[in-house]
Each structure stands twice: as C-alpha cells, then as structure tokens.
Write an enzyme that holds these catalytic residues in place. Structure first.
Site, PDB file in Angstrom:
ATOM      1  N   TYR A   1     -11.157  -9.668   9.575  1.00  0.00           N
ATOM      2  CA  TYR A   1     -12.411 -10.333   9.235  1.00  0.00           C
ATOM      3  C   TYR A   1     -12.205 -11.833   9.076  1.00  0.00           C
ATOM      4  CZ  TYR A   1     -10.707 -10.539   4.457  1.00  0.00           C
ATOM      5  OH  TYR A   1      -9.953 -10.785   3.345  1.00  0.00           O
TER       6      TYR A   1
ATOM      7  N   LYS B   1       0.819  -1.223   0.000  1.00  0.00           N
ATOM      8  CA  LYS B   1       0.000   0.000   0.000  1.00  0.00           C
ATOM      9  C   LYS B   1       0.852   1.272   0.000  1.00  0.00           C
ATOM     10  CE  LYS B   1      -4.126  -2.014   2.095  1.00  0.00           C
ATOM     11  NZ  LYS B   1      -5.143  -1.924   3.139  1.00  0.00           N
TER      12      LYS B   1
END
Ligand code: ATR
Length: 278
Positions: A222, A69
């Site tokens: 998650y 990123k």
C-alpha cells in the site's frame, strides 16, 4: 488505568497502526493508549522478552509486523486456525496469563475486496500470486468465500503445492501452478498480488491475459501508487484496481474488535490514508 496496546516490528518508523487505532478509539470513545515499539533483532529471544514484559506490565494486546510474525505465532499459548495455517500471527491478546495468537491479514483483505470494493468472491475465478506468508494468510478466508476456482501461482511451485496439500480437504477447486501455465488458463475475475515483488519495484511474471477488464486487480502493498503489477492490470484494461490500504485498515478493525468487543467504522480511516493510484 488506560488499556495499553502497541504495534511491534523492526523497522517500525513507517507504521500507520498508531494513527489507525487512535482514530478508531476516538470514533468509539474508547480510552486506550497505542504506541509503536521497535522490537530487537538480537539476541534471538529479544522479541519474546519484549512481548512478555509488555504483557507483565499490564499490556492488553499487540499488533505484530515484519519480521516478527512467525516468532509471535511460535510464542503463543493459544492459536486460531487461520494463524495456524499462515504459521504467523499479526495480533496477540494477553488474557488470564495466556498469550492468544490471531492473524487478521487474510480476513482484512477479504473484507476490503467484498465489503469495500463490492466484489464478492463467491463463484468467481480467483488468482492468488505468491505462496509466502501473505498468501498463506489469505487462503482460508478466500476458500471460505466460495470461489468457483482458486489458483495459487508461485515461482517455486513446490511451495504452492505444499499449501494446497495443507488445506486440501477443505480446498475444493483449489490448485497451484507456475507462472508459465497461466497463459493457458484464461481470465480471472479477481487477481491478487500477494508476492513481495512490489516492495522492490518488481513485477511477478504474470501474463496480461489473466486479467478481465470487468474484473479486479488487488495489490497487497500500500501507499506505493500504481505498482508495476497494477500498471500491468490497467494496461490490460482493468478498471477495478486497488492497493492494500483497505486491507491494512480492515485487519486493524478486526484486531480492535477482538480486543475491545466493539467494531470501529473504517471508511473514513481508509479515505484518510489512501494514496492516489495514478
Ligand atoms: P511475505 O510474508 O510478504 O509473503 P515471504 O513469505 O518471504 O514474504 O514470501 C514472498 C513471496 O513473494 C513468495 O511467494 C515469493 O515467491 P517464491 O516463493 O517463488 O520465492 C514471492 N516473490 C518475491 N519476489 C517475487 C518476484 N519478483 N516475482 C514473483 N514472486 C516473487
């Protein structure tokens, strides 16, 4: 020709992005191709070369995940404000020979909390745990939602303070603290775990007194079921606990809309990917 998109990361085997974008494309009757690319960790410019080749071959956009990123942000020609604050990009668009960087992680998180879980942050007390890339991405969208107070707790206090200083002018009731100070700060309406602790099964040293039973505890990780953080919240009586599956799908929807100019529906996709929390 079918427009080409991809997600790039390393490792990338676990990614749900091709499934999510495939479902979006189907729902919106868009003919796109979306694949997963394992980006090279070596040499230093390997990631950049793969990105530029993908664009040169007609690729329209990329989602970017760990550990690229920061590199994606650095190679862009144009950067959004929220990507600039995060210092990181999770989506790239190739247009007119330029690379445009965006970061939809924070807005995806905010949409999941406000629109999907029905918890507006306006005038609420909000606690954000962590001051790394994930927390930085959430900061501008959270401030924009108008909380009564936004507290950033981090083990390394200087990182939290640097973040507050960076957005200070627009911050309002924003401050940083260490975990030790939280016990004296009362209850928060929304507590978000944006540390990377859950990835290793760890628990940030947060006192249970920060939770309100009528409030919300949100875990950015998650698919891990009840993490130690969510378990702590449950044991403190919190009913509203959620993991980051909704954030994952919402950030994908933001990227899809950015690339395709149409907004895909998200709830069926979230239901399909959700892993039970107990
Ligand atoms: P990410 O991109 O996932 O945010 P990062 O930028 O490396 O990753 O940041 C990791 C964050 O998780 C940091 O805020 C880190 O706290 P420090 O800055 O004090 O190191 C936090 N973190 C990681 N493990 C943690 C743990 N066991 N308890 C509390 N915070 C933790």
């Amino acid at each position: 020709m079918t427009d080409r998109f991809a997600v790039i990361g390393n490792p990338i085997g676990h990614t749900k992005s091709p499934l999510i974008h495939g479902l979006f494309a189907e729902a919106m009757r868009q003919a796109i191709s979306y694949v997963a690319i394992e980006g090279p960790l070596e040499p230093e410019d390997g990631f950049e070369r793969v990105v530029r080749r993908f664009a040169a071959e007609g690729g329209k956009g990329l989602n970017v995940t760990a550990p690229f990123k920061l590199k994606a942000f650095a190679l862009a020609d144009v950067r959004s404000e929220r990507a600039a604050l995060a210092g990181a990009a999770n989506a790239l668009k190739f247009e007119g020979g330029r690379i445009v960087a965006e970061n939809f992680d924070g807005i995806g998180l905010l949409r999941d909390i406000e629109a999907n879980l029905g918890v507006p942050l306006a005038r609420r007390r909000v606690l954000l745990l962590g001051a790394g890339g994930a927390a930085r991405g959430a900061l501008l969208p959270f401030i924009g939602a108008g909380p009564a107070e936004l507290v950033i707790a981090n083990r390394d206090l200087s990182k939290g303070e640097a973040l507050v200083a960076q957005v200070g002018a627009q911050g309002g009731a924003l401050h940083a603290c260490g975990y030790g100070e939280l016990a004296a700060m009362g209850r928060f309406d929304v507590v978000v775990n944006a540390t990377s602790a859950s990835l290793t099964g760890d628990l940030p040293p947060v006192p249970p007194s920060v939770f309100s039973p009528a409030g919300t505890a949100y875990e950015l990780a998650y698919g891990k079921g009840l993490t130690p953080f969510l378990r702590l919240a449950r044991n403190a009586g919190v009913h509203g606990v959620a993991d980051g599956v909704g954030m994952l799908v919402e950030q994908a929807a933001e990227a899809f809309e950015w690339w395709r100019d149409v907004r895909p529906p998200t709830s069926a996709v979230i239901d399909r990917l959700a892993v039970p929390l107990d």
